[in-house]
Design a protein around this motif. Structure first.
Motif, PDB file in Angstrom:
ATOM      1  N   GLU A  41     -12.058  26.554  13.542  1.00  0.00           N
ATOM      2  CA  GLU A  41     -13.456  26.234  13.865  1.00  0.00           C
ATOM      3  C   GLU A  41     -13.533  24.833  14.460  1.00  0.00           C
ATOM      4  OE1 GLU A  41     -17.756  26.461  11.506  1.00  0.00           O
ATOM      5  OE2 GLU A  41     -15.898  26.772  10.404  1.00  0.00           O
ATOM      6  N   ILE A  42     -14.523  24.649  15.320  1.00  0.00           N
ATOM      7  CA  ILE A  42     -14.866  23.319  15.822  1.00  0.00           C
ATOM      8  C   ILE A  42     -16.381  23.197  15.774  1.00  0.00           C
ATOM      9  CG2 ILE A  42     -14.821  24.078  18.240  1.00  0.00           C
ATOM     10  CD1 ILE A  42     -13.835  21.198  18.923  1.00  0.00           C
ATOM     11  N   VAL A  43     -16.850  22.064  15.281  1.00  0.00           N
ATOM     12  CA  VAL A  43     -18.288  21.826  15.155  1.00  0.00           C
ATOM     13  C   VAL A  43     -18.600  20.443  15.719  1.00  0.00           C
ATOM     14  CG1 VAL A  43     -20.278  21.692  13.615  1.00  0.00           C
ATOM     15  CG2 VAL A  43     -18.401  23.277  13.091  1.00  0.00           C
ATOM     16  N   VAL A  44     -19.529  20.409  16.679  1.00  0.00           N
ATOM     17  CA  VAL A  44     -19.935  19.170  17.349  1.00  0.00           C
ATOM     18  C   VAL A  44     -21.356  18.816  16.916  1.00  0.00           C
ATOM     19  CG1 VAL A  44     -20.315  18.053  19.583  1.00  0.00           C
ATOM     20  CG2 VAL A  44     -18.505  19.781  19.346  1.00  0.00           C
ATOM     21  N   PRO A  45     -21.559  17.620  16.343  1.00  0.00           N
ATOM     22  CA  PRO A  45     -22.928  17.234  15.978  1.00  0.00           C
ATOM     23  C   PRO A  45     -23.771  16.953  17.215  1.00  0.00           C
ATOM     24  CG  PRO A  45     -21.405  15.429  15.566  1.00  0.00           C
ATOM     25  CD  PRO A  45     -20.572  16.600  16.015  1.00  0.00           C
ATOM     26  N   TRP A  78     -17.509  33.482  17.462  1.00  0.00           N
ATOM     27  CA  TRP A  78     -18.870  33.015  17.164  1.00  0.00           C
ATOM     28  C   TRP A  78     -19.096  31.725  17.934  1.00  0.00           C
ATOM     29  CZ3 TRP A  78     -22.449  29.546  15.304  1.00  0.00           C
ATOM     30  CH2 TRP A  78     -23.633  30.074  14.774  1.00  0.00           C
ATOM     31  N   ALA A  79     -20.241  31.615  18.571  1.00  0.00           N
ATOM     32  CA  ALA A  79     -20.627  30.394  19.271  1.00  0.00           C
ATOM     33  C   ALA A  79     -22.129  30.252  19.144  1.00  0.00           C
ATOM     34  CB  ALA A  79     -20.225  30.438  20.742  1.00  0.00           C
ATOM     35  N   GLY A  80     -22.564  29.122  18.615  1.00  0.00           N
ATOM     36  CA  GLY A  80     -24.002  28.962  18.479  1.00  0.00           C
ATOM     37  C   GLY A  80     -24.402  27.641  17.859  1.00  0.00           C
ATOM     38  N   PHE A  81     -25.648  27.615  17.451  1.00  0.00           N
ATOM     39  CA  PHE A  81     -26.293  26.389  17.009  1.00  0.00           C
ATOM     40  C   PHE A  81     -26.845  26.523  15.602  1.00  0.00           C
ATOM     41  CE2 PHE A  81     -26.278  26.263  21.549  1.00  0.00           C
ATOM     42  CZ  PHE A  81     -26.148  24.930  21.870  1.00  0.00           C
ATOM     43  N   TYR A  82     -26.794  25.414  14.891  1.00  0.00           N
ATOM     44  CA  TYR A  82     -27.562  25.224  13.672  1.00  0.00           C
ATOM     45  C   TYR A  82     -28.444  24.011  13.932  1.00  0.00           C
ATOM     46  CZ  TYR A  82     -24.979  28.507  10.758  1.00  0.00           C
ATOM     47  OH  TYR A  82     -24.448  29.647  10.226  1.00  0.00           O
ATOM     48  N   PHE A  83     -29.717  24.109  13.579  1.00  0.00           N
ATOM     49  CA  PHE A  83     -30.648  23.009  13.782  1.00  0.00           C
ATOM     50  C   PHE A  83     -31.021  22.378  12.444  1.00  0.00           C
ATOM     51  CE2 PHE A  83     -31.704  25.553  17.678  1.00  0.00           C
ATOM     52  CZ  PHE A  83     -31.098  24.671  18.548  1.00  0.00           C
ATOM     53  N   TYR A  84     -31.127  21.053  12.456  1.00  0.00           N
ATOM     54  CA  TYR A  84     -31.496  20.299  11.256  1.00  0.00           C
ATOM     55  C   TYR A  84     -33.010  20.295  11.124  1.00  0.00           C
ATOM     56  CZ  TYR A  84     -31.670  16.394   7.954  1.00  0.00           C
ATOM     57  OH  TYR A  84     -31.895  15.607   6.864  1.00  0.00           O
ATOM     58  N   ASP A  85     -33.495  20.738   9.968  1.00  0.00           N
ATOM     59  CA  ASP A  85     -34.941  20.814   9.753  1.00  0.00           C
ATOM     60  C   ASP A  85     -35.484  19.658   8.915  1.00  0.00           C
ATOM     61  OD1 ASP A  85     -34.227  21.385   7.116  1.00  0.00           O
ATOM     62  OD2 ASP A  85     -35.228  23.338   7.052  1.00  0.00           O
ATOM     63  N   GLY A  86     -34.650  18.635   8.708  1.00  0.00           N
ATOM     64  CA  GLY A  86     -35.064  17.502   7.888  1.00  0.00           C
ATOM     65  C   GLY A  86     -34.493  17.566   6.482  1.00  0.00           C
ATOM     66  N   ARG A  87     -34.008  18.743   6.088  1.00  0.00           N
ATOM     67  CA  ARG A  87     -33.409  18.920   4.771  1.00  0.00           C
ATOM     68  C   ARG A  87     -32.014  19.521   4.853  1.00  0.00           C
ATOM     69  NH1 ARG A  87     -38.031  21.656   4.431  1.00  0.00           N
ATOM     70  NH2 ARG A  87     -36.874  23.555   3.988  1.00  0.00           N
ATOM     71  N   GLU A  88     -31.855  20.525   5.739  1.00  0.00           N
ATOM     72  CA  GLU A  88     -30.603  21.274   5.838  1.00  0.00           C
ATOM     73  C   GLU A  88     -30.460  21.845   7.242  1.00  0.00           C
ATOM     74  OE1 GLU A  88     -31.062  24.412   2.942  1.00  0.00           O
ATOM     75  OE2 GLU A  88     -32.980  25.001   3.801  1.00  0.00           O
ATOM     76  N   LEU A  89     -29.303  22.437   7.515  1.00  0.00           N
ATOM     77  CA  LEU A  89     -29.088  23.113   8.788  1.00  0.00           C
ATOM     78  C   LEU A  89     -29.577  24.548   8.684  1.00  0.00           C
ATOM     79  CD1 LEU A  89     -25.455  21.882   9.521  1.00  0.00           C
ATOM     80  CD2 LEU A  89     -27.560  21.067  10.602  1.00  0.00           C
ATOM     81  N   VAL A  90     -30.272  25.005   9.717  1.00  0.00           N
ATOM     82  CA  VAL A  90     -30.792  26.373   9.762  1.00  0.00           C
ATOM     83  C   VAL A  90     -30.253  27.032  11.027  1.00  0.00           C
ATOM     84  CG1 VAL A  90     -32.872  27.809   9.810  1.00  0.00           C
ATOM     85  CG2 VAL A  90     -32.885  25.635   8.565  1.00  0.00           C
ATOM     86  N   GLY A 127     -23.184  18.133   4.408  1.00  0.00           N
ATOM     87  CA  GLY A 127     -21.996  17.810   3.635  1.00  0.00           C
ATOM     88  C   GLY A 127     -21.252  19.017   3.107  1.00  0.00           C
ATOM     89  N   THR A 128     -21.768  20.222   3.361  1.00  0.00           N
ATOM     90  CA  THR A 128     -21.143  21.444   2.873  1.00  0.00           C
ATOM     91  C   THR A 128     -20.530  22.221   4.028  1.00  0.00           C
ATOM     92  OG1 THR A 128     -22.797  21.596   1.113  1.00  0.00           O
ATOM     93  CG2 THR A 128     -21.540  23.579   1.589  1.00  0.00           C
ATOM     94  N   GLY A 129     -19.295  22.673   3.850  1.00  0.00           N
ATOM     95  CA  GLY A 129     -18.636  23.444   4.895  1.00  0.00           C
ATOM     96  C   GLY A 129     -18.364  22.591   6.120  1.00  0.00           C
ATOM     97  N   VAL A 130     -17.845  23.229   7.156  1.00  0.00           N
ATOM     98  CA  VAL A 130     -17.498  22.508   8.384  1.00  0.00           C
ATOM     99  C   VAL A 130     -18.758  22.038   9.098  1.00  0.00           C
ATOM    100  CG1 VAL A 130     -16.212  22.607  10.553  1.00  0.00           C
ATOM    101  CG2 VAL A 130     -15.363  23.864   8.565  1.00  0.00           C
ATOM    102  N   CYS A 131     -19.764  22.909   9.207  1.00  0.00           N
ATOM    103  CA  CYS A 131     -21.013  22.524   9.891  1.00  0.00           C
ATOM    104  C   CYS A 131     -21.732  21.402   9.149  1.00  0.00           C
ATOM    105  CB  CYS A 131     -21.942  23.735  10.031  1.00  0.00           C
ATOM    106  SG  CYS A 131     -21.400  24.938  11.238  1.00  0.00           S
ATOM    107  N   GLY A 132     -21.863  21.546   7.847  1.00  0.00           N
ATOM    108  CA  GLY A 132     -22.544  20.524   7.060  1.00  0.00           C
ATOM    109  C   GLY A 132     -21.810  19.199   7.062  1.00  0.00           C
ATOM    110  N   THR A 133     -20.472  19.246   7.124  1.00  0.00           N
ATOM    111  CA  THR A 133     -19.675  18.019   7.199  1.00  0.00           C
ATOM    112  C   THR A 133     -19.871  17.329   8.546  1.00  0.00           C
ATOM    113  OG1 THR A 133     -18.057  18.877   5.626  1.00  0.00           O
ATOM    114  CG2 THR A 133     -17.326  17.079   7.079  1.00  0.00           C
ATOM    115  N   ALA A 134     -19.854  18.105   9.633  1.00  0.00           N
ATOM    116  CA  ALA A 134     -20.090  17.523  10.963  1.00  0.00           C
ATOM    117  C   ALA A 134     -21.474  16.886  11.028  1.00  0.00           C
ATOM    118  CB  ALA A 134     -19.940  18.584  12.048  1.00  0.00           C
ATOM    119  N   ALA A 135     -22.474  17.550  10.468  1.00  0.00           N
ATOM    120  CA  ALA A 135     -23.829  17.006  10.484  1.00  0.00           C
ATOM    121  C   ALA A 135     -23.913  15.735   9.644  1.00  0.00           C
ATOM    122  CB  ALA A 135     -24.819  18.053   9.968  1.00  0.00           C
ATOM    123  N   HIS A 136     -23.312  15.759   8.470  1.00  0.00           N
ATOM    124  CA  HIS A 136     -23.379  14.609   7.557  1.00  0.00           C
ATOM    125  C   HIS A 136     -22.624  13.399   8.100  1.00  0.00           C
ATOM    126  CE1 HIS A 136     -23.674  12.421   3.817  1.00  0.00           C
ATOM    127  NE2 HIS A 136     -22.362  12.252   3.826  1.00  0.00           N
TER     128      HIS A 136
END
Length: 163
Positions: free
Chosen positions: A116-120, A53-65, A81-90
């Motif tokens: 997994e690797i997640v880059v903010p 899996w390789a892709g993006f989650y975008f921050y909408d002002g409340r959460e990652l989508v 703050g949730t999961g690996v993606c939410g932790t990287a974002a937070h």
């Protein structure tokens, strides 16, 4: 326009230098977030071995989508703050996880994923989202991947600066 994926050669660090150059060429002159994320996720997914899996989650002002990606269907929304993606974002720090099952609060979108690797994605101190890569192999990602993917993420962020 056609874009030919050039096989990576040399050691892994050199491969990332080549991939970074390919990413810069692919995004040159385009500032659309969705178009660039779609092309970049395809480039990375097909260039790197043992990635499911390789892709993006975008921050909408409340959460990652979830945004453009390559791989199996994904979780649509992730709280900061949730999961690996939410932790990287937070934390706004790259998360390098050799064993996702040992990561507190890991969100299992794909049961085959083991590391997994997640880059903010940050521009002018503003969270834009994250670049996320998963692998079915434990400990697939290391510091070479972190440096390479952070460079690729920076190219993506810079491509948006003109929009």
């Amino acid at each position: 326009m056609t874009f030919d994926l050039v096989p990576l050669t040399g050691d892994r660090a050199d491969g990332y230098r080549q991939l970074t150059a390919q990413a810069a060429a692919l995004l040159a002159g385009e500032s659309d977030r969705i178009a660039n994320a779609a092309n970049l996720s395809a480039l990375v997914y097909h260039a790197l071995p043992e990635v499911n899996w390789a892709g993006f989650y975008f921050y909408d002002g409340r959460e990652l989508v979830v945004g453009p990606f390559q791989g199996k269907p994904a979780c649509v929304r992730i709280a900061l703050g949730t999961g690996v993606c939410g932790t990287a974002a937070h934390t706004r720090r790259t998360q390098l996880v050799p064993d996702v099952h040992a990561f507190p609060g890991h969100i299992a979108c794909d049961g085959d994923t083991r590391s997994e690797i997640v880059v903010p994605l940050i521009r002018d101190d503003t969270l834009l989202g994250v670049l996320d890569l998963d692998s079915p192999r434990p400990a697939r990602f290391d510091d070479t991947d972190r440096r390479g993917l952070e460079s690729i993420a920076e190219i993506f962020v810079r491509s948006l600066a003109t929009s």
